[in-house]
Design a protein around this motif. Sequence first.
Motif, PDB file in Angstrom:
ATOM      1  N   SER A  84       0.775  -1.127   0.189  1.00 57.64           N
ATOM      2  CA  SER A  84       0.137   0.267  -0.029  1.00 57.64           C
ATOM      3  C   SER A  84       0.729   1.492   0.077  1.00 57.64           C
ATOM      4  O   SER A  84       0.527   2.299  -0.729  1.00 57.64           O
ATOM      5  N   LEU A  85       1.966   1.111   0.962  1.00 53.67           N
ATOM      6  CA  LEU A  85       2.793   2.396   0.644  1.00 53.67           C
ATOM      7  C   LEU A  85       3.386   2.659  -0.530  1.00 53.67           C
ATOM      8  O   LEU A  85       3.861   3.754  -0.911  1.00 53.67           O
ATOM      9  N   ALA A  86       3.695   1.361  -0.969  1.00 54.62           N
ATOM     10  CA  ALA A  86       4.574   1.542  -2.354  1.00 54.62           C
ATOM     11  C   ALA A  86       3.582   2.202  -3.437  1.00 54.62           C
ATOM     12  O   ALA A  86       4.163   3.029  -4.292  1.00 54.62           O
ATOM     13  N   VAL A  87       2.282   1.904  -3.320  1.00 49.26           N
ATOM     14  CA  VAL A  87       1.472   2.811  -4.181  1.00 49.26           C
ATOM     15  C   VAL A  87       1.167   4.120  -3.757  1.00 49.26           C
ATOM     16  O   VAL A  87       1.165   5.058  -4.676  1.00 49.26           O
ATOM     17  N   ALA A 102      -4.219   1.601   1.909  1.00 49.29           N
ATOM     18  CA  ALA A 102      -4.720   2.067   0.694  1.00 49.29           C
ATOM     19  C   ALA A 102      -5.152   0.869  -0.286  1.00 49.29           C
ATOM     20  O   ALA A 102      -6.153   1.057  -1.027  1.00 49.29           O
ATOM     21  N   LEU A 103      -4.360   0.102  -0.433  1.00 49.95           N
ATOM     22  CA  LEU A 103      -4.479  -1.085  -1.533  1.00 49.95           C
ATOM     23  C   LEU A 103      -5.739  -1.586  -1.336  1.00 49.95           C
ATOM     24  O   LEU A 103      -6.668  -1.931  -2.044  1.00 49.95           O
ATOM     25  N   PRO A 104      -6.081  -2.389  -0.040  1.00 47.89           N
ATOM     26  CA  PRO A 104      -7.348  -2.852   0.147  1.00 47.89           C
ATOM     27  C   PRO A 104      -8.599  -1.933   0.029  1.00 47.89           C
ATOM     28  O   PRO A 104      -9.671  -2.331  -0.629  1.00 47.89           O
ATOM     29  N   VAL A 105      -8.389  -0.628   0.593  1.00 46.44           N
ATOM     30  CA  VAL A 105      -9.506   0.059   0.527  1.00 46.44           C
ATOM     31  C   VAL A 105      -9.802   0.616  -0.781  1.00 46.44           C
ATOM     32  O   VAL A 105     -10.934   0.592  -1.068  1.00 46.44           O
ATOM     33  N   GLU A 106      -8.908   0.896  -1.562  1.00 50.36           N
ATOM     34  CA  GLU A 106      -9.100   1.199  -3.096  1.00 50.36           C
ATOM     35  C   GLU A 106      -9.579   0.167  -3.880  1.00 50.36           C
ATOM     36  O   GLU A 106     -10.151   0.403  -4.983  1.00 50.36           O
ATOM     37  N   GLY A 189      -7.293  -1.556  -7.720  1.00 51.06           N
ATOM     38  CA  GLY A 189      -7.338  -0.655  -6.587  1.00 51.06           C
ATOM     39  C   GLY A 189      -6.091   0.161  -6.851  1.00 51.06           C
ATOM     40  O   GLY A 189      -6.202   1.319  -6.561  1.00 51.06           O
ATOM     41  N   ALA A 190      -5.038  -0.428  -7.005  1.00 54.83           N
ATOM     42  CA  ALA A 190      -3.693   0.318  -7.028  1.00 54.83           C
ATOM     43  C   ALA A 190      -3.918   1.190  -8.298  1.00 54.83           C
ATOM     44  O   ALA A 190      -3.545   2.454  -8.193  1.00 54.83           O
ATOM     45  N   CYS A 191      -4.398   0.811  -9.509  1.00 55.97           N
ATOM     46  CA  CYS A 191      -4.711   1.707 -10.879  1.00 55.97           C
ATOM     47  C   CYS A 191      -5.578   2.843 -10.461  1.00 55.97           C
ATOM     48  O   CYS A 191      -5.400   3.833 -10.878  1.00 55.97           O
ATOM     49  N   TYR A 192      -6.663   2.487  -9.494  1.00 52.55           N
ATOM     50  CA  TYR A 192      -7.791   3.388  -9.216  1.00 52.55           C
ATOM     51  C   TYR A 192      -6.898   4.574  -8.516  1.00 52.55           C
ATOM     52  O   TYR A 192      -7.497   5.806  -8.738  1.00 52.55           O
ATOM     53  N   PHE A 193      -6.115   4.265  -7.558  1.00 47.30           N
ATOM     54  CA  PHE A 193      -5.508   5.098  -6.766  1.00 47.30           C
ATOM     55  C   PHE A 193      -4.666   5.964  -7.480  1.00 47.30           C
ATOM     56  O   PHE A 193      -4.660   7.129  -7.381  1.00 47.30           O
ATOM     57  N   LEU A 194      -3.910   5.588  -8.627  1.00 46.45           N
ATOM     58  CA  LEU A 194      -2.980   6.253  -9.251  1.00 46.45           C
ATOM     59  C   LEU A 194      -3.586   7.216 -10.401  1.00 46.45           C
ATOM     60  O   LEU A 194      -2.993   8.176 -10.821  1.00 46.45           O
ATOM     61  N   ALA A 195      -4.943   6.684 -10.663  1.00 47.02           N
ATOM     62  CA  ALA A 195      -5.667   7.485 -11.689  1.00 47.02           C
ATOM     63  C   ALA A 195      -6.227   8.796 -11.203  1.00 47.02           C
ATOM     64  O   ALA A 195      -6.216   9.885 -11.853  1.00 47.02           O
ATOM     65  N   ALA A 196      -6.671   8.853  -9.741  1.00 50.15           N
ATOM     66  CA  ALA A 196      -6.909  10.122  -9.074  1.00 50.15           C
ATOM     67  C   ALA A 196      -6.515  10.154  -7.757  1.00 50.15           C
ATOM     68  O   ALA A 196      -7.236   9.739  -6.655  1.00 50.15           O
ATOM     69  N   PRO A 197      -5.254  10.347  -7.462  1.00 55.63           N
ATOM     70  CA  PRO A 197      -4.502  10.232  -6.153  1.00 55.63           C
ATOM     71  C   PRO A 197      -5.085  11.579  -5.312  1.00 55.63           C
ATOM     72  O   PRO A 197      -5.423  12.637  -5.822  1.00 55.63           O
ATOM     73  N   PRO A 198      -5.255  11.176  -3.916  1.00 52.66           N
ATOM     74  CA  PRO A 198      -5.700  12.299  -2.952  1.00 52.66           C
ATOM     75  C   PRO A 198      -4.427  13.230  -3.009  1.00 52.66           C
ATOM     76  O   PRO A 198      -3.429  13.021  -3.473  1.00 52.66           O
TER      77      PRO A 198
END
Length: 457
Positions: A84-87, A102-106, A189-198
Motif C-alpha cells: 500500500s505504501l508503495a502505491v 490504501a490498497l485493500p480500501v481502493e 485498486g492500485a490503478c484506481y488510486f494512481l488515476a486520481a490520487p488524493p
Amino acid sequence: MAGVAGALLLPLDRPGVGWLLSGVAVVAGVVTADRRSREGGEGAFTWRNAGWAVLALALLGVGAVRASEWLFTLCVLGAVVAGSLAVVGERTVHSVLYDMLALPVEALRAIPWVGRGAGRFTARRDGVARRIALAVLAAAALVGVFVPLLASADAAFAAVVNAVVPDLGVATLVRWCSVFAVVTLAVAGACYFLAAPPGRASGQRPQRTGYSLEWTFPLAVLVLVFSVFVGVRLVVLFGGTEYVLRTSGLTAAQYARGGFWQLCAVTVLTLAIVAAALRWAPDATKADRLRQRVLLGTLSALTLVLVGSALSRMWTYQQAYGFTVLRLLVEVCELWFGAVFVLVLVALVRLRPGWLPRAAIGTAAGALLVLAVLDPERLIADANLDRAAVGKTLDDHYLARFSADVVPVVSARLPEPLRTCVLRQVLRNDTPDGWPAWNRSRSTARDVTLAPAAACG
C-alpha cells in the motif's frame, strides 16, 4: 494477466515460492498499466515507491525459504502494508492508517470503476474484446486436444504435464476464481488510486499555539516517576540479583514474570503519550520547542532503560521456563519499541516528526525480515535443546508442533528414539508440493532419514 498469474501460482494452503511470483506479477501489472495510461509521460513511481515494493516482495519471498505458517502470516500482512505504501508514495492528506491500508480500501472502491471500464471495452466498435475471447478459446481448444495426445505418446512429457497441471476439481476451480478476483481487484485498486490520487500532505508543519502547562506538568511528573524507577534499577544492578530476591521475597523466575508484561504496557502507553505530544503540544515559541525536546527526549531515553529492563526480565524468565514463539515475538516487539524511541530522539533534533510513522512501519517490516533470516523456530529449538543439555526439562511435545524449519536441528541434536518421534510429528501432515508451492525448508526436511517406527509417548 496478474489475476491469472495469481490464480495459477498462489498456494493458499502453505508458504511457497508462488507467493513471491504472484507479488512480482502484481507489481509488473501495476507498473505496466500506469506507464501505458500516461502515454509516455512521467510515471507516478519514484525510488521511494520502489523501496516499499522491494520490501513487500522480500516479505513474500519468505514463503520460499521458511515453512513456519505463523511467521509467513505476519510477513503477508506486512507485505500488504508495504505494498500500500508503495502505491501511495509520498504522504497523503489522509492519516497514516489510510496510507497503510490504501490498497485493500481502493480495491473495494474500484469495483464500479472496473465495471464501467469493462463495459466500454466490450462495446468498442473494433471488436477487440471479441477477438481476444476468440483467441483465448482457440488456444484453449488446441491445448485441450494436443496436450493429451502428446502426453499419451511420451511418458516423460506426461510426467511434466502431471507435475504442472493440478487436478481440475470443483475445489480447484473455486480457488482459482477466488484468487483471480482478489489479485485482479488489488491491481485495479492500485490503478484506481494512481488515476486520481488524493492530495499530498504539506511539508510545512503548522505551528501550534496555546497554554503549555497542561502538557509540561504531566510530562515532568512522568519523567520524575521514570527517573525514580531507573534509580531503583541501578540499585538492583549494583546490588545484584540476590539483593532483589532477598528484599522482594521472590524467586528469579517470579520476579521476571511479575514485571515484563507491566513494563511492556508502560512502553506502549509512553509511546502513545510521546506521539500525542508531538502531534498536539504547543510549539510556536522557542521555549515551547525547548520544553518538547527536553521533556520528550528525557522521557524517551528513560523508556529505553525500561525496554532494556523488560528484555532482561524476559531473558531470565525464558532461562527458567523455556523458549516459546510467543515469548520470542514479544521480545522482538519490545526491541522494535526501543528502535522507535531511538527514531523519536532523532526526530526531536529538528522537531519535524512527519517522517516518523513511516520510519516506524519500515523498521517493523525490517524486523520481520531479520526474524525470518534468523529462522525463529530453529532459534527456539536450539535454545530449548541447550537448556536440556544442562539438565533442564525439554518439552518435546511443544517441539513437535513446529514446522519443517526445525527438522535439521532436531535431526542433529536429539537422540533416538525421541528424534524419530518428534520428526514424525513435525512431518505428519506433509504432502507433496506442486512447483508453485515449493519451499526450501519442506524440501530439505523430506531428505531426512527416519529410524524405524518407535513407541512414542
